[in-house]
Design a protein around this motif. Structure first.
Motif: not given
Ligand SMILES: Nc1ncnc2c1ncn2[C@@H]1O[C@H](COP(=O)(O)OP(=O)(O)OP(=O)(O)O)[C@@H](O)[C@H]1O
Ligand SMILES: Nc1ncnc2c1ncn2[C@@H]1O[C@H](COP(=O)(O)OP(=O)(O)OP(=O)(O)O)[C@@H](O)[C@H]1O
Ligand SMILES: O[C@@H]1[C@H](O)[C@H](O)CO[C@H]1O
Ligand SMILES: [Mg+2]
Ligand SMILES: [Mg+2]
Lengths: 504, 289, 322, 322
Positions: B57-63, B65-79, B83-84
């Motif tokens: 959900n948060q990733l979808a919002t990040a896409a 909300n006007g962010s120019a880039g994303l750093i992700i520390n994934a909860v889980d590698t596979e999912t 999400g991304l």
């Protein structure tokens, strides 16, 4: 009655939403006098006394105590003024003991720590006043309805109030408890306590009342002496004459029994056998705790029984299965409408319709239109006084709620009606409606088994009387030969029991 | 103070962390925030509380909300891959930190190697036990990638020591309080155990509490992470070793790389931040930094 | 009437005893099974372990019992435990207040949280489930804000709660003392009786002049204080207040109360029952660890045992009624 | 003292509308506030985001509404969602069954779990809180056992649940369809009406011939099936069934139902209310992310907003009553 009034409700009004329930009513309570409130179901009696009890505040008008205007915003304030109230519906905590309930809200204490001995003593004293010898450590939930009602009365008595309000205290009681209660009332009268008494039993009015205030549709009609003739009281109350209070039309009973109970035993019930034939009304009489309710519940499938059988039309019913009993044509009007009869937040229509919902449904879909139409019809027949058929049943007066429970089974076309105190809290006019429905059911080949503590009802509406005593059927009387004495002597045929119940 | 304009927001970015209920990630966030401040980037941090779906959900919002880039520390590698998807679709540069994100096309992956770290941890414990004895393993949140990867590393590392027997392997969910009860019970069941291999420092510290005086003497404990409390325990001698990741450094580097990627510069696809075994020998270099 | 009035007492009524102690039977069976399964179970040190481990949930559940008796539910206890532990440590370790204030501050934090939850439901008319759920989130958030997500070392007086008192671990001492206190307040004081009345029939309580709102606030304050105590025991054992401390413990605490025979619809509940409920949970966990049951299967077994333990209780009670 | 006040009101009764839609007012205010606070809120893509995000909790909460209306509570929904998602994927990906069976298997798993919980409480007489708490643990354990703690890739038909149907994301389609279905069953069928009766007064329902036990089992089966659907949507969005999937979601689902105006003591509840409740939660989360409120403070705010949203509802209802 002039200026010595203890408490005066002066031109009070009350509306719930758009409905005006009390319209400029004036009532006086005098020291050492019993002021009776009389009116049909929904006339506004309970609403009126709730203004004194601190449950509702009047929208307009004044309340005077000793001639001074007072406000009673909550129950504490009411208690502080020396007013004690026995409400129409039971207000007990089932999980707590008799002693705890009697002292509810005012436990004897020191630094917040409860003095249990003093608590029990208060309870015992209050119980003694009513001649009750129950163990005050018994949880109230284990008591029958009548005993609970007595605990409720004891609770109010223990307050030593100046004004005592009794809202249909006798509805669930049998003759002997009523006699006890009245002797207490007489003692209180002598001590100068002012009382308000509500009852649908007209005979009680002359016995205990001093004057009668009649209400109709929330309006004050008249104040008359308590020894006014019953017919006159009825006319004032309902605005018309009632021809026959017990319009029983006996039908020739059929040959084969419709309901037959064989050797039923469980708990206190011992080897009960009885038969009711189509067209018959059989009354179950007995003292409080004789086991009438237990018997009716067992037949209805509401409780398990350990041995014996119940059959309708010769077909045996599964034990402890209300749904099966219902399908076989049994309808059960339980003893306590509030806890066993009604879903209080559901509408009048829904409450009337529960027993027909599944059977009238088409492929699982509720027949909403039909259900409502049927409910509307029976509500009209029983003259249920309500805002609308969609109003929550909680907003109806007690007697009207009772009529709705009865209406449920009439709508369902029940062939075997099991009635447990069917007219508890129902006014004289509405009783007649219920009795006429009973006639209709028997005329169309149904039968009725009716537990009732009201002797006139037993004598007026039944064809045969079965008298129970300590879980047994002590004997049978034809209604013509049933007198109060005949019934009593069977009912007390077990003296030990009588003593245990403290009703002597 | 963010998202004021509607365009030209090269200055804002999102950091999606798996959880902040763990000092490790708090350090990572602090490192990232400090660097973002230095670079003038408006960094918004969201916390998934260890739930993949929340993170999605948060990733979808990040896409959006006007962010120019994303750093992700994934909860889980596979999912993380699924999400991304919206972020990839929005064409934002992505930097993964600490945990991999499957096959998603990303600008860079900044991490320490959990499998290697697990192997190092196992070796450190085995060494301190002279290569023999019964040990207990404390696992992380079941199903979390760190749990699975470190478990793999433990197995690899212990394979060389034939005389070491794992008598019990139980989860304490990366949680200190849970480890306290689990270890107390396990020591009752296995009084002859002499080593505890914990998948993070929090659980190692819970184990040390459970062991009381025995910690570091009769029973050796090895942790993972290199948190402040972990280093303190190494100094005190109750913890034999911890595998120090450098979370602040992970956070810092991921911001540096993202900043470059946003500007369209070339970035390194794989940045390995060193994992060190910290024990009494080298603790001085780490403690109190 | 000068009679001896009450019914004759008939010696020791075993059936009635079982009826009142259904969960106890479950517990005893559980212990017997473990005793047979592993020699490690019935040893002094292991029993002390269980005592220590049960203390946190039990103390929390003592407070919860008041709320449940009053027909409420308190989901915030885990978070409140954490905030109280954090607050008590923060005040000393970080803010530099004198150590002696540590425990009082922790308890005050708990009481305050309970007061807020209680006020929301009594005066704000929120269902207790919602009021306490909101607090669960808010309070956990505040704990994280205060601690910035990092553990804080406890003050020495809080650490002391995790130590031993002679041969007896302090958590067990606190467990016993707070249990006795809770039982006394619940059964012997007006506060307790009022909670029963409100939970048993709110309308009747109100009509009898019991200050229903005040009672509601009071039971939540009690729950908050016990939660705070529980949180400080936990922090004391860990020598550190964790931001994640006690998270999820609310379900265990509620389960303990219900296993102990209380009804979620109010009016029924006993401290001794709650203790037994907490013991059932602690013994299962301890036993499964002793038997080295795999972590995944442990969960399956714990769930099943909860159902069976309560099932026993239901069965007993039914048998006695008829 | 002429009584003008008694005139009955006709036409559209705005007050009554508010009374029935209290949470809606909270939602609208929330949305307005966000609209003013950030231009990013009221954009097509963001609204679709919210739609997708709300779907999981809402679908779960639809099923939960039945249980709560019948005066029960189902704590197992999060675990059931995980086991169903896992089962539906395991059967295809690992056990090699045909893909078409994936969703039916998932739903069957959910129904079975619900049946067990329902049977435990109807026939085993366990309080629903305890029966479903036991299931929460057991089912999560089984999920871990099946998966060995590792995620499993979903089957393609489950993945499809997370994709788009033309311009509309599938989760939103499912949300709408299942919502309409749930509302229909709850309001128009005997099943639904029976649930209301049982929840309103179990004893009265029983004495009216309503098969109370069967009703209880049915509502739990419904809850299980909706939980399964929700789990598969989630797995579809993540393209993988996680062993930890949806853990802790039960509290959100219950909160959605209660925010939507249902009473935990039974007899009251509406599907539209539940949807609004779920939206309140999703919009808060989304909004706080959009506003980049710090993660710790987010929790504080979410809790506060839950309390305020329900508070609005309570307020409305009170205003109208008198
Ligand atoms: N809370 C309420 N909301 C709406 N209407 C109410 C409420 N309480 C009472 N009423 C209505 O007020 C009227 C008077 O009710 P009340 O209970 O005073 O009657 P009553 O005279 O005591 O009747 P009964 O003999 O049946 O007890 C009834 O029509 C009832 O439906
Ligand atoms: N749930 C219960 N638990 C324990 N005892 C009960 C319960 N219900 C009824 N009893 C007892 O069973 C006996 C029979 O009660 P029952 O209600 O059948 O009597 P009854 O003849 O209908 O009289 P009444 O209705 O006037 O009290 C009474 O002594 C009553 O106290
Ligand atoms: O690397 C981190 C830390 O070890 C933490 O303790 C758990 O999650 C892992 O991803
Ligand atoms: Mg009345
Ligand atoms: Mg009776």
């Amino acid at each position: 009655m002039g200026n010595d009034a203890l408490l005066v409700l002066d031109k009070v009004c009350k509306s719930f939403g758009p409905v005006q329930v009390i319209d400029e009513v004036t009532v006086e309570v005098h020291a050492g006098k019993v002021s009776v409130l009389l009116g049909e179901n929904g006339a506004g009696k309970s609403t009126l006394i709730k203004m004194i009890a601190g449950v509702h505040e009047p929208d307009a008008g004044r309340i005077l105590m000793d001639g001074k205007a007072v406000k009673i915003p909550n129950t504490k304030a009411s208690e502080a003024l020396g007013i004690a109230t026995i409400h129409q519906e039971l207000n007990l905590v089932p999980s707590m003991t008799i002693a705890e309930n009697i002292t509810l809200g005012r436990v004897p204490r020191k630094f917040g720590i409860i003095n249990r001995r003093a608590m029990r003593q208060i309870a015992r004293d209050a119980m003694d006043k009513l001649g009750l010898k129950l163990d005050v450590d018994t949880p109230v939930g284990e008591l029958g309805l009548a005993q609970q009602q007595l605990v409720e009365i004891a609770k109010a008595l223990s307050l030593d109030a100046r004004v005592l309000i009794l809202d249909e205290p006798t509805a669930a009681l049998t003759k002997s408890e009523i006699a006890h209660l009245f002797s207490v009332v007489n003692t209180l009268k002598a001590q100068g306590v002012g009382m308000v008494f509500i009852s649908h039993h007209l005979d009680e009015i002359a016995e205990i009342g001093d004057f009668v205030n009649v209400l109709r549709d929330g309006k004050f009609i008249a104040t008359v002496p308590a020894d006014t003739e019953e017919n006159e009281l009825v006319r004032l109350m309902v605005g018309r004459d009632i021809d026959a209070q017990f319009p029983r039309v006996a039908t020739e009973p059929g040959e084969q029994p419709l309901l037959s109970v064989k050797n039923l035993s469980d708990g206190m019930l011992k080897d009960i056998s009885l038969e009711v034939r189509p067209g018959e009304v059989v009354a179950l009489a007995g003292l409080m705790g004789a086991g009438r309710t237990e018997l009716i519940r067992a037949i209805a499938g509401a409780d398990k029984y350990s041995s014996g059988s119940v059959a309708v039309n010769g077909k045996k019913l599964a034990s402890f299965d209300v749904a099966a009993a219902t399908r076989a044509g049994i309808g059960h009007v339980p003893e306590d409408r509030k806890t066993q009869g009604l879903v209080l937040d559901a509408s009048v229509a829904e409450n009337i319709g529960y027993a027909t919902m599944a059977s009238t449904a088409k492929s699982g879909l509720v027949d909403r239109k039909g259900q409502k139409a049927r409910a509307q019809q029976v509500a009209e027949r029983l003259r249920i006084r309500m805002g609308s058929i969609d109003a929550p049943i909680r907003s109806l007066s007690g007697g009207n709620q009772q009529k709705a429970v009865f209406g449920r089974w009439f709508t369902a076309g029940a062939k075997v009606l099991l009635l447990d105190e069917p007219t508890r809290g129902v006014d004289v006019g509405a009783k007649v409606e219920i009795y006429e429905l009973i006639n209709e059911i028997t005329a169309s080949g149904g039968c009725v088994l009716m537990a009732s503590s009201e002797l006139p009802e037993v004598l007026g509406m039944s064809d045969r009387v079965l008298v129970m005593s300590q879980g047994r059927i002590a004997g049978e009387l034809a209604t013509e030969e049933a007198t109060q004495d005949a019934i009593m002597s069977l009912a007390v045929s077990n003296v030990h029991r009588e003593e245990e119940m403290g009703t002597k | 103070a963010c998202n004021r304009g509607t365009e030209a927001e090269a200055g804002s970015a999102t950091l999606a962390v798996s959880t902040l209920n763990n000092p490790f990630f708090v350090d990572l966030r602090d490192g990232a925030e400090a660097e973002a401040e230095a670079q003038g980037i408006d960094l918004s941090v969201v916390d998934a509380q260890n739930d993949s779906a929340t993170q999605a959900n948060q990733l979808a919002t990040a896409a959006t909300n006007g962010s120019a880039g994303l750093i992700i520390n994934a909860v889980d590698t596979e999912t993380a891959e699924a999400g991304l998807a919206p972020v990839v679709e929005a064409g934002l540069p992505i930097v993964a930190v600490d945990r991999a994100v499957g096959d998603t096309k990303i600008a860079s992956f900044v991490a320490s190697d959990n499998v290697a770290g697990g192997e190092q941890a196992a070796k450190a414990l085995a060494e301190s036990l002279d290569g023999k004895g019964k040990i207990i393993v404390l696992e992380g949140v079941p199903g979390a990638s760190a749990t699975n990867e470190r478990g793999e590393g433990f197995d690899k590392g212990l394979a060389e020591y034939k005389d070491i027997e794992v008598v019990s392997s139980q989860t304490a969910n990366f949680d200190r309080a849970e480890a306290l009860d689990v270890v107390t019970n396990l020591m009752q069941a296995n009084p002859d155990a002499t080593g505890i291999l914990a998948m993070n420092d929090e659980m190692a510290l819970g184990a040390i509490q459970a062991l009381g005086d025995k910690a570091g003497k009769d029973v050796k404990v090895v942790g993972f992470d290199g948190t402040e409390d972990g280093f303190k325990a190494v100094e005190d001698g109750t913890l034999v070793a911890t595998i120090a990741q450098n979370p602040a450094e992970l956070g810092k580097q991921s911001v540096q790389i993202l900043a470059k990627a946003i500007k369209g510069e070339e970035v390194e696809a794989n940045v390995q931040v060193a994992v060190d075994t910290v024990d009494e020998k080298n603790i001085a270099e780490y403690a109190g930094e | 009437m000068s009679s001896v009035a009450t019914a004759p007492k008939k010696g020791f009524d075993f059936k009635a005893f079982l009826a009142n102690n259904g969960a106890l039977v479950g517990l005893v069976i559980l212990c017997l099974a473990l005793f047979i399964a592993t020699p490690r179970f019935l040893t002094g040190p292991n029993l002390l372990n269980i005592g220590i481990q049960v203390s946190t949930i039990a103390v929390m559940a003592f407070g919860m019992t008041f709320v449940i008796v009053a027909a409420g539910i308190d989901l915030s206890v885990g978070s409140v435990a954490a905030l109280s532990a954090m607050g008590s440590s923060y005040a000393i370790t970080t803010a530099g207040l004198p150590d002696g204030l540590s425990i009082p501050i922790g308890l005050a934090v708990g009481a305050l949280c309970g007061w807020v939850t209680g006020a929301m439901s009594a005066y704000g008319k929120l269902p207790t489930f919602i009021a306490s759920l909101a607090m669960l989130t808010v309070v956990r958030g505040l704990t994280l804000v205060i601690s910035d997500g990092r553990p804080i070392s406890t003050s020495s007086s809080v650490s002391w709660l995790g130590d031993d008192l002679g041969p007896i671990p302090m958590p067990i001492v606190i467990l016993v003392v707070s249990g006795l206190l809770a039982a006394f307040v619940l059964n012997r004081t007006v506060i307790g009786k009022n909670a029963f009345a409100v939970g048993g029939n709110t309308e009747a309580a109100r009509l009898s002049g019991i200050p229903v709102k005040r009672v509601l606030v009071t039971v939540f304050v009690i729950s908050g204080v016990f939660a705070a105590l529980s949180g400080m025991i936990l922090a004391g054992r860990l020598d550190s207040a964790q931001p994640t401390l006690a998270s999820g413990y609310e379900l265990d605490a509620i389960a303990a109360v219900v296993i102990g025979g209380a009804s979620l619809s109010g009016g029924v509940g006993r401290i001794s029952g709650t203790l037994i409920g907490a013991l059932v949970l602690a013994v299962i966990r301890n036993g499964l660890n002793l038997l080295s049951v795999s972590a995944f299967w442990q969960q399956v077994v714990i769930g099943a045992v909860i159902a069976i333990a309560v099932g026993f209780d239901v069965l007993r009670r039914k048998n006695v009624k008829h």
